[in-house]
Scaffold this motif. Structure first.
Motif, PDB file in Angstrom:
ATOM      1  N   PHE A  89      16.340  -0.489  -2.454  1.00  0.00           N
ATOM      2  CA  PHE A  89      16.042  -1.073  -1.147  1.00  0.00           C
ATOM      3  C   PHE A  89      16.363  -0.154   0.029  1.00  0.00           C
ATOM      4  N   LEU A  90      16.657   1.113  -0.245  1.00  0.00           N
ATOM      5  CA  LEU A  90      16.839   2.064   0.845  1.00  0.00           C
ATOM      6  C   LEU A  90      15.489   2.405   1.474  1.00  0.00           C
ATOM      7  N   PRO A  91      15.474   2.781   2.747  1.00  0.00           N
ATOM      8  CA  PRO A  91      14.196   3.134   3.405  1.00  0.00           C
ATOM      9  C   PRO A  91      13.525   4.313   2.715  1.00  0.00           C
ATOM     10  N   SER A  92      12.204   4.229   2.624  1.00  0.00           N
ATOM     11  CA  SER A  92      11.455   5.295   1.961  1.00  0.00           C
ATOM     12  C   SER A  92      11.515   6.605   2.720  1.00  0.00           C
ATOM     13  N   ALA A  93      11.901   6.570   4.014  1.00  0.00           N
ATOM     14  CA  ALA A  93      12.009   7.799   4.799  1.00  0.00           C
ATOM     15  C   ALA A  93      13.108   8.709   4.243  1.00  0.00           C
ATOM     16  N   TRP A  94      14.038   8.136   3.509  1.00  0.00           N
ATOM     17  CA  TRP A  94      15.120   8.927   2.917  1.00  0.00           C
ATOM     18  C   TRP A  94      14.691   9.494   1.566  1.00  0.00           C
ATOM     19  N   ARG A  95      13.524  10.043   1.492  1.00  0.00           N
ATOM     20  CA  ARG A  95      12.921  10.431   0.213  1.00  0.00           C
ATOM     21  C   ARG A  95      13.808  11.381  -0.591  1.00  0.00           C
ATOM     22  N   TRP A 121       8.340  -3.955   4.446  1.00  0.00           N
ATOM     23  CA  TRP A 121       8.601  -2.709   3.728  1.00  0.00           C
ATOM     24  C   TRP A 121       7.732  -2.597   2.472  1.00  0.00           C
ATOM     25  N   PHE A 122       7.687  -3.665   1.679  1.00  0.00           N
ATOM     26  CA  PHE A 122       6.939  -3.590   0.430  1.00  0.00           C
ATOM     27  C   PHE A 122       5.439  -3.513   0.690  1.00  0.00           C
ATOM     28  N   ALA A 123       4.959  -4.269   1.684  1.00  0.00           N
ATOM     29  CA  ALA A 123       3.530  -4.217   2.023  1.00  0.00           C
ATOM     30  C   ALA A 123       3.141  -2.816   2.475  1.00  0.00           C
ATOM     31  N   SER A 124       4.003  -2.193   3.271  1.00  0.00           N
ATOM     32  CA  SER A 124       3.718  -0.826   3.718  1.00  0.00           C
ATOM     33  C   SER A 124       3.721   0.140   2.543  1.00  0.00           C
ATOM     34  N   ALA A 125       4.644  -0.078   1.606  1.00  0.00           N
ATOM     35  CA  ALA A 125       4.691   0.777   0.420  1.00  0.00           C
ATOM     36  C   ALA A 125       3.428   0.626  -0.420  1.00  0.00           C
ATOM     37  N   LEU A 126       2.917  -0.610  -0.530  1.00  0.00           N
ATOM     38  CA  LEU A 126       1.660  -0.814  -1.248  1.00  0.00           C
ATOM     39  C   LEU A 126       0.516  -0.079  -0.570  1.00  0.00           C
ATOM     40  N   ASP A 127       0.519  -0.084   0.758  1.00  0.00           N
ATOM     41  CA  ASP A 127      -0.545   0.587   1.503  1.00  0.00           C
ATOM     42  C   ASP A 127      -0.504   2.105   1.303  1.00  0.00           C
ATOM     43  N   ARG A 128       0.677   2.627   0.967  1.00  0.00           N
ATOM     44  CA  ARG A 128       0.803   4.077   0.773  1.00  0.00           C
ATOM     45  C   ARG A 128       0.520   4.508  -0.663  1.00  0.00           C
ATOM     46  N   LEU A 129       0.234   3.550  -1.527  1.00  0.00           N
ATOM     47  CA  LEU A 129      -0.103   3.913  -2.901  1.00  0.00           C
ATOM     48  C   LEU A 129      -1.384   4.742  -2.940  1.00  0.00           C
ATOM     49  N   PRO A 130      -1.543   5.586  -3.967  1.00  0.00           N
ATOM     50  CA  PRO A 130      -2.826   6.266  -4.138  1.00  0.00           C
ATOM     51  C   PRO A 130      -3.960   5.248  -4.281  1.00  0.00           C
ATOM     52  N   ALA A 131      -5.182   5.700  -4.116  1.00  0.00           N
ATOM     53  CA  ALA A 131      -6.338   4.817  -4.256  1.00  0.00           C
ATOM     54  C   ALA A 131      -6.335   4.157  -5.639  1.00  0.00           C
ATOM     55  N   LEU A 132      -6.959   2.981  -5.719  1.00  0.00           N
ATOM     56  CA  LEU A 132      -6.970   2.244  -6.977  1.00  0.00           C
ATOM     57  C   LEU A 132      -7.533   3.068  -8.134  1.00  0.00           C
ATOM     58  N   LEU A 133      -8.554   3.876  -7.861  1.00  0.00           N
ATOM     59  CA  LEU A 133      -9.126   4.703  -8.928  1.00  0.00           C
ATOM     60  C   LEU A 133      -8.109   5.710  -9.448  1.00  0.00           C
ATOM     61  N   THR A 134      -7.311   6.280  -8.541  1.00  0.00           N
ATOM     62  CA  THR A 134      -6.263   7.219  -8.955  1.00  0.00           C
ATOM     63  C   THR A 134      -5.195   6.488  -9.755  1.00  0.00           C
ATOM     64  N   MET A 135      -4.798   5.295  -9.285  1.00  0.00           N
ATOM     65  CA  MET A 135      -3.817   4.498 -10.017  1.00  0.00           C
ATOM     66  C   MET A 135      -4.339   4.146 -11.405  1.00  0.00           C
ATOM     67  N   GLU A 136      -5.630   3.861 -11.484  1.00  0.00           N
ATOM     68  CA  GLU A 136      -6.233   3.519 -12.774  1.00  0.00           C
ATOM     69  C   GLU A 136      -6.205   4.709 -13.725  1.00  0.00           C
ATOM     70  N   THR A 189       2.675   9.286  -4.286  1.00  0.00           N
ATOM     71  CA  THR A 189       3.457   8.362  -3.465  1.00  0.00           C
ATOM     72  C   THR A 189       3.479   7.008  -4.153  1.00  0.00           C
ATOM     73  N   LEU A 190       4.541   6.780  -4.924  1.00  0.00           N
ATOM     74  CA  LEU A 190       4.662   5.543  -5.697  1.00  0.00           C
ATOM     75  C   LEU A 190       5.948   4.815  -5.310  1.00  0.00           C
ATOM     76  N   ASP A 191       6.216   4.781  -4.006  1.00  0.00           N
ATOM     77  CA  ASP A 191       7.478   4.229  -3.540  1.00  0.00           C
ATOM     78  C   ASP A 191       7.619   2.754  -3.890  1.00  0.00           C
ATOM     79  N   SER A 192       6.530   2.013  -3.892  1.00  0.00           N
ATOM     80  CA  SER A 192       6.627   0.585  -4.217  1.00  0.00           C
ATOM     81  C   SER A 192       6.991   0.365  -5.680  1.00  0.00           C
ATOM     82  N   LEU A 193       6.743   1.364  -6.532  1.00  0.00           N
ATOM     83  CA  LEU A 193       7.146   1.242  -7.928  1.00  0.00           C
ATOM     84  C   LEU A 193       8.668   1.194  -8.041  1.00  0.00           C
ATOM     85  N   ARG A 194       9.340   1.798  -7.063  1.00  0.00           N
ATOM     86  CA  ARG A 194      10.796   1.828  -7.054  1.00  0.00           C
ATOM     87  C   ARG A 194      11.399   0.422  -7.021  1.00  0.00           C
TER      88      ARG A 194
END
Length: 270
Positions: free
Chosen positions: A18-24, A158-173, A79-84
């Motif tokens: 639950f730490l901010p993703s900015a602290w990568r 936070w989680f919604a923003s992380a989902l928005d930063r995911l790679p495109a669905l085709l890349t995820m697939e 960028t798979l921060d939401s997977l965290r």
């Protein structure tokens, strides 16, 4: 000693979830530290002079240990921060389970070297397909967000923003099918070693039981999914449904069934 390491690793996982993703960079180092503590605790707990601890908790903890490593490596390339927020809380729970449900120690005297290889490959197979299941959950959430009403999609968090930063669905697939393909290969090795070396591995002839049936059913589902992808172009919700169903059955094959037998029925198993 190992119990303190388990607890410390679990706390690190929970904080990192639950730490901010900015602290990568800080997150990456902290997760690596928690992972190393988790691995050290597992090594101390499951192995002894000529002995090995078995049980659903140790298996689940080891599986999530490998899954955290897979996430950590993947997140360095994508960028798979939401997977965290999916992987780390589940891993935090899995870390402390061996302290609560220790299982039992078995002697390795007289065991074939194939026994340890069988366990190692099976853990890798379960871990790979576990992280694939987490991917599938993310893709379901990502697809739902893409098809949400404009007002709902605009809601941020936070989680919604992380989902928005995911790679495109085709890349995820593509990532999902790479994981499934590798996991299916490892699961095939697990099944073959269990079938052809059963007597040498476990000291008894091969027999049909709940674990074998669930494992083979999961193996068949993942194989059908890969075949459908190759020749019928299966993707989207079909692929996600097969992935989550196959994982659920695989979970029942070992962890779920052993939990019932060890914790509820109090049977000592090898």
């Amino acid at each position: 000693m190992q119990n303190y390491l388990f607890i410390l690793a679990a706390l690190i996982y929970l904080v990192c979830a639950f730490l901010p993703s900015a602290w990568r960079n800080t997150l990456s180092l902290a997760i690596l530290g928690g992972w190393l503590l988790h691995g050290a605790a597992l090594a101390i707990d499951v192995s002894g002079p000529g002995e090995l601890r078995v049980g659903f908790a140790a298996m689940l903890s080891a599986t999530l240990w490998v899954s955290v490593a897979a996430y950590w490596l993947e997140n360095r390339n994508f960028t798979l921060d939401s997977l965290r927020v999916l992987v780390l809380p589940v891993s935090a729970v899995a870390v402390v389970l061996p302290a609560l449900f220790p299982g039992n120690m078995i002697t390795l005297d007289g065991k074939s070297p194939l026994f340890l290889w069988h366990i190692f490959i099976s853990i890798l197979a379960y871990s790979t397909l576990t992280i694939a299941a987490f991917h599938a959950v993310l893709m379901v959430l990502q697809e739902g967000r893409l098809h949400a009403r404009p007002g709902a999609a605009a809601q941020s968090g936070w989680f919604a923003s992380a989902l928005d930063r995911l790679p495109a669905l085709l890349t995820m697939e593509k990532l999902l099918f790479r994981l499934i393909g590798f996991g299916f290969f490892l699961l095939t090795l697990t099944v073959l070693s269990g079938v052809f070396f059963s007597e040498e591995l476990f000291g008894r002839a091969f027999k049909w039981d709940h674990k074998i049936i669930f494992t083979l059913l999961s193996w068949a589902l993942f194989g059908l999914l890969l075949a459908g992808r190759r020749w019928q172009g299966w993707r989207g919700r079909t692929a996600l449904g097969f992935t989550l169903t196959g994982f659920a059955i695989l979970f029942l094959a070992y962890v779920g069934s052993r939990f019932v037998l060890e914790v509820i029925l109090h049977r000592v198993l090898v």
